[in-house]
Design a protein around this motif. Sequence first.
Motif, mmCIF file in Angstrom:
data_model
loop_
_atom_site.group_PDB
_atom_site.id
_atom_site.type_symbol
_atom_site.label_atom_id
_atom_site.label_comp_id
_atom_site.label_asym_id
_atom_site.label_seq_id
_atom_site.Cartn_x
_atom_site.Cartn_y
_atom_site.Cartn_z
ATOM 1 N N LEU A 579 47.640 40.801 36.759
ATOM 2 C CA LEU A 579 48.039 39.583 36.050
ATOM 3 C C LEU A 579 48.343 39.915 34.599
ATOM 4 O O LEU A 579 47.652 40.737 33.992
ATOM 5 N N PRO A 580 49.371 39.295 34.030
ATOM 6 C CA PRO A 580 49.726 39.623 32.648
ATOM 7 C C PRO A 580 48.695 39.080 31.658
ATOM 8 O O PRO A 580 48.008 38.101 31.938
ATOM 9 N N ARG A 581 48.633 39.725 30.517
ATOM 10 C CA ARG A 581 47.878 39.147 29.411
ATOM 11 C C ARG A 581 48.751 38.091 28.759
ATOM 12 O O ARG A 581 49.977 38.185 28.788
ATOM 13 N N PHE A 601 39.358 39.300 36.702
ATOM 14 C CA PHE A 601 38.403 39.558 35.641
ATOM 15 C C PHE A 601 39.034 39.626 34.241
ATOM 16 O O PHE A 601 38.579 38.961 33.319
ATOM 17 N N GLU A 602 40.089 40.433 34.106
ATOM 18 C CA GLU A 602 40.707 40.585 32.785
ATOM 19 C C GLU A 602 41.127 39.238 32.213
ATOM 20 O O GLU A 602 40.846 38.903 31.069
ATOM 21 N N LEU A 603 41.830 38.480 33.008
ATOM 22 C CA LEU A 603 42.355 37.215 32.517
ATOM 23 C C LEU A 603 41.235 36.238 32.160
ATOM 24 O O LEU A 603 41.251 35.584 31.124
ATOM 25 N N PRO A 628 35.250 35.525 38.854
ATOM 26 C CA PRO A 628 34.177 35.840 37.908
ATOM 27 C C PRO A 628 33.578 34.587 37.263
ATOM 28 O O PRO A 628 34.234 33.546 37.166
ATOM 29 N N ASP A 629 32.350 34.735 36.831
ATOM 30 C CA ASP A 629 31.608 33.602 36.278
ATOM 31 C C ASP A 629 31.871 33.509 34.768
ATOM 32 O O ASP A 629 30.969 33.615 33.959
ATOM 33 N N CYS A 630 33.129 33.315 34.411
ATOM 34 C CA CYS A 630 33.503 33.387 32.995
ATOM 35 C C CYS A 630 34.229 32.132 32.526
ATOM 36 O O CYS A 630 35.153 32.206 31.716
ATOM 37 N N ASN A 645 45.009 33.395 48.217
ATOM 38 C CA ASN A 645 44.855 34.750 47.733
ATOM 39 C C ASN A 645 43.841 35.432 48.644
ATOM 40 O O ASN A 645 43.599 34.953 49.764
ATOM 41 N N SER A 646 43.241 36.501 48.204
ATOM 42 C CA SER A 646 42.214 37.155 49.015
ATOM 43 C C SER A 646 40.885 37.114 48.280
ATOM 44 O O SER A 646 40.164 38.104 48.210
ATOM 45 N N LEU A 647 40.584 35.974 47.715
ATOM 46 C CA LEU A 647 39.356 35.832 46.941
ATOM 47 C C LEU A 647 38.166 35.696 47.877
ATOM 48 O O LEU A 647 38.263 35.086 48.935
ATOM 49 N N THR A 648 37.061 36.244 47.424
ATOM 50 C CA THR A 648 35.862 36.163 48.253
ATOM 51 C C THR A 648 34.681 35.758 47.376
ATOM 52 O O THR A 648 34.851 35.405 46.209
ATOM 53 N N GLY A 649 33.487 35.759 47.933
ATOM 54 C CA GLY A 649 32.305 35.395 47.142
ATOM 55 C C GLY A 649 32.123 33.895 47.032
ATOM 56 O O GLY A 649 32.809 33.112 47.682
#
Length: 933
Positions: A579-581, A601-603, A628-630, A645-649
């Motif tokens: 993903l782009p910044r 995570f980065e984004l 992520p928990d952000c 998407n292929s998100l899990t958790g």
Amino acid sequence: MAIETMTTALPISFFPFLLLVPAIFFTICHANSNLLCVPSEREALLKFKNHLIDPSNRLSSWVEGGDCCKWIGVVCLNLTGHVHQLHLAAPLSPYEQSALGGKINPSLLELNHLSTLDLSNNNFSSIHIPKLFGLLESLTYLNLSRAQFQGAIPHNLGNLSKLQYLDLRGNDLISESLQWVSGLSSLQYLDLSYANLSKATDWLQVTFKHPSLLELHLSACILEDDPHLISVNSSKSLAVLDLSWNSLSSVPKSISSLHGLVSIDLRFNSLDGRIPDYFGNISFLEVLDLHQNSLNSSIPNSLFCLNHLRFLHLSSPIPDYFGNISFLEVLDLSWNHLNSSIPNSLYSLNRLQLLSLWYTWLQGTISSAIGNLSSVTHLDLSENQLNGQIPLSIGELSSLKLFDVSKNQLNGQIPMSIGQLSSLEVFDVSENQLNGTFPLSFGRLESLETLDCGYNLLGVVSETHFSNLTRLTTLAASHNRLRFELNSSWIPPFQCEWIDLGHWHLGPKFPQWLKFQKKLSYLDISYAGISDVMPTWFLNLPTQFKHLNLSSNQLRGEISYLNVRNIVDLSSNRFIGPLPRVSPTLLFLMLSNNSFSGSLFELLCNSSSTKRMEILYIDKNLISGDIPDCWNHWQNLNLLNLGSNSLTGKIPPSLWHLNLIMLNLRNNTMFGELPSTLQNSPNLVMFDLSENHFSGRLPAWIGDKLSNLVILSLRSNNFDGHIPHKICDIQFLQNLDLAHNNISGVIPKCFNNLSAMATTNKTNNFVFVKYVDADSFTLGLVTSMDLSANSLTGEIPKEIGSLVGLLSLNFSGNLLTGNIPDSIGNMELMESLDLSMNRLNGEIPPSFSNLNFLNHFNNCSSKGIPIDVANNGSSREGSKVNWLYVSIVLGFVMGFWGVVAPLFFIRSWRHAYYRKLDHVGRKLYVSWATMGM
Ligand SMILES: *[C@@H]1O[C@H](CO)[C@@H](O)[C@H](O)[C@H]1NC(C)=O
Ligand SMILES: *[C@@H]1O[C@H](CO)[C@@H](O)[C@H](O)[C@H]1NC(C)=O
Ligand SMILES: *[C@@H]1O[C@H](CO)[C@@H](O)[C@H](O)[C@H]1NC(C)=O
Ligand SMILES: *[C@@H]1O[C@H](CO)[C@@H](O)[C@H](O)[C@H]1NC(C)=O
Ligand SMILES: *[C@@H]1O[C@H](CO)[C@@H](O)[C@H](O)[C@H]1NC(C)=O
Ligand SMILES: *[C@@H]1O[C@H](CO)[C@@H](O)[C@H](O)[C@H]1NC(C)=O
């Protein structure tokens, strides 16, 4: 001495009509270096400063021991060094936080020679206007506009007998009487706009009779009619009268005795009846603005004698004759129901500089006589029903700066003659049917010589069109059927800020000529058939975009950083990689339907890009890993779509701290139970967790806490337990999908309380508008309920029949028993009904003959069986039907996400109106309006 020079000239400017503005000179005494300010006055100023709050340190030059005549904002008298003027207005920039606040110290009273005091645009956060201003006896100029003062206007301001200029506009003030204004015996300029004067019934008596007043602004003061007829000393009277945005239902009759009037502004009142004849007696009238009233007459004949009239802004039919007012320079009839074609009389107004017929229901064609309007600089015919072609004679309007015919039904080709308009800055032909048919109907044969072989390519806009358009800043031509036929080495002669060529055929190569657009701020080249690798030079353009829409092309490649301030839409392309910044100021980020991969995570966690973001769509990509928990810093996020998407958790807890309106996690492999913290998201309108592995019971509080839900989809998960009765309290719910889970128990009888399903009035759909600030949502939603493939038992409650708004109902694949309730026959809108694979028995109720869709039922349904109720409701009396297989499915497509998800930036009329008022500020404004910035 810098003394205010009162200009008595009457400038004809299109908009704010400002008379008597004192020339403001910052004579900071640079010539006389010996001059030092009077020490006591320096102390007074320092004391004054110390009680102010100055977050941006604007007054940093105000220091102990300095020459106060050199301080910023201070002007002294040349000879004596006394402080004469204080110019402390805050700059009106939305980006600069430089407003002063705090308290106003009485030390100001020591400035005995203070003549000018300007504190406008500061923020005194709701303190009253201090009474001490009424003691500054030398004041001739006092400007406290937009400074966040509140409460009653102190009457002792009326003691300022030298005051010539008083501006209190744009505060939250109130005055129950304007008697104090009578005391201001030198007053020439008064602006109390936005003060509440609803109780000041003497407003007209005081202001019209005032002996020196020349310019009066009482806009938006809640003024009501004053039927008194005031006799006015005719030698001295008002020149500028602004009573716009009030509640006047008739033009104050006393206006007829104000013979000196030059400008009358009565916009946005409730005036009805006829336009008064006596305006024709106000012989020096130059500006008449009666726009947005209910005046129903056409222009009275008397007005045609006003040979000074330059500016006319009305909601009246266009007259067939303009008489002496043919000297008009501004004619604005926009936003009006003219419902006619453009009358020929209009084309004779050859002094016109601005002609606005925006949104007036005009029909017919644009005559080639438009070429007569030789002075016109602004021509706005947008949002009408004009058809035919853009006349070739448009090329004769050599002063034209703005040409806007967007949102009409114009067809044919963009005439070659546009290329002659070398002053053109704004060219907007978007949303027409321009395609490039050879302009056979053009009457001017000699022009045919200029139609060179470029026209062999129908539908082509060629670069020669633009060769002289060196000043172009806005090129908007989206939603036509146009093609660009360019030499790949074309270098545009212009530097545009705004380019909107969506739905053009620009591809397949990425338009190279954009490389030379160094000022570009808005770019929309969506749906342009571009199939190319995203060029690196484009991502490295030196400018920061405000708005970038490249959606629905076939752009490829990776994107590491996007330098865009407000809106990015890259959806439906073929971008790959992480993903782009993005910029920390971004509001909307739409990356749906690409092949972005990697984690979130980065984004989410490593960027500062979160504070302002309102919309984040990354659905239909290849994003993997946990969410992520952000989310703690994403305070403004309203709409989040991470579906497919292929998100899990599990859903991270911090997500529930947001004020989400939409959450879509559909079609991933996430799991876990619905946490009780979900109760913190009471504004959720769409909640879709379908096609995951979520489990647990449906919480009972869902109806209490998520009471604004319109869409609840938990389809294809592992939820179990019963359907909580509280669900019946969700009054806006239009789409309930709990299919393919392990839900047991009975179908609640209270479902008939689901009022949005129980009405056929689909205006409820607009419930979204309430939740999205920018009026930016439209919602076309199929009202439906799907509880199929669960373990529901018991009978189908007859109360289901109350849900007459349902278009689709599916209870198939459960363990339901008993008869089909007769009440289902009431559901007249039903287009799809599936009760198959249950344990129902009995007959088809006779009422089913009411189900309209059965009339066009076709046998092709794969699951269904033909039944013979369609044509004759009584004939199947007694027939036995195998209820295992009753399923009646029309060719009806449910996929509501396809309907709901796209955002349309529909501006409210009001926004659109203001946009039109100020074409120059237009780009900025549209961005503000759509983003609620
Ligand atoms: C005061 O001095 C300044 C600077 O020398 C000069 O520009 C200005 O005209 C003077 N004002 C008057 C009224 O003499
Ligand atoms: C003015 O200041 C107050 C208090 O600091 C603040 O709450 C308010 O938002 C400010 N208003 C504007 C328009 O800046
Ligand atoms: C551009 O301007 C020149 C000089 O005014 C004129 O001769 C030429 O025809 C114009 N080009 C177009 C495409 O109109
Ligand atoms: C252009 O539009 C006109 C009118 O809508 C139509 O008659 C014509 O066939 C179109 N031409 C092309 C090339 O699409
Ligand atoms: C679900 O997501 C996968 C990719 O993860 C995609 O291939 C598939 O088409 C999606 N299904 C639906 C119904 O959208
Ligand atoms: C539909 O609902 C709206 C708002 O709820 C209401 O104003 C309107 O009158 C209703 N129309 C009908 C036909 O019931």
